[in-house]
Design a protein around this motif. Sequence first.
Motif: not given
Length: 320
Positions: A124-125, A128-129, A294-295, A297-298, A301-302
């Motif tokens: 999923e990462f 997104r990126y 981004a990494f 934060d992801y 969040q997960c």
Amino acid sequence: MNDPAGSGVGTMEDLNYVLTFTRVVQAGSFAAAGERLKLAPSVVSKHVAKLEKSLGARLLQRSTRKLSLTDAGSAYFEHCARIVEELEQSQHAVARLQAEPSGKLRVSSLNSFVDAVVAPLLPEFFRRYPKIELEIVTNDRTVDLAEEGFDMALRLAHAPGPLLVARKLAPIHFVVCATPEYLARHGTPQHPDDLRGHNCLGFPSPLERNFHFLRDGEAFTVPIAGNFRVNNINALRTVLLAHAGISLLPTYCIGPDLAAGRLVAPLRGWYGSDATSVYAVHLPNRYGSPKLRAFVDYLQQCIGDPPYWDRGLDISKGAA
């Protein structure tokens, strides 16, 4: 102004004058250029005059009706237009990087954490990126981020370490665990001291000859013995699932097994006193990196709060 390239650009102030001159030529007047630059026409005129003075050449012919370039101004404008265009392209490139994280991100992490937590989250990462190229190197030691060329590390520790920017992602809890089949054959311990009669599987380090526990602030240490030691949590979990013994493992590795009943945590009220946390750490000069942010934060969040692997488990009571 000493500019070996001959463009007349030597300082940031000179660059402002070049930008003003370029906009005047493109707009056709001081007033129109001033509107674009949000400057008064008188300021625009002064910028051009200072540029002409520094170059020692007149760039514009001024009249009441229009502006026109001199021969020197025409030649100079070609260079200025390229400079301004390249500057705009550079600004756009930075803006794109800020809007869409991209590039190579090199990460150090403990192998078991990557296997159990990070790897399942990566598909999923990458959706997104798609422009981030992730390289993860697993090891059991603390790496030197600068010397070994890592952008960041995921560390399981009591404290993240000095001179690093750190974000705590989740607490890490340890519980005694075994399969129901093993406990049916060898008995279910009710107290840490009962582990003396069990095949306790652990790690090769001499420091791992004991299990350490806490319950309501009370500490307890019990010496352990067993027929298997390995410096790989995933291998230890595999052996446990084969009903070969009992061990003290982090819930990020066995949380799903506890929830599904493949493993149970029999010591109700006792949990490992070596509890740590997982931190995302990086050097201060990496602060603000879009791909790193981004990494991290992801992951945060997960993982969530409490971490997803502990949800539905009463860790303080040692069982689901």
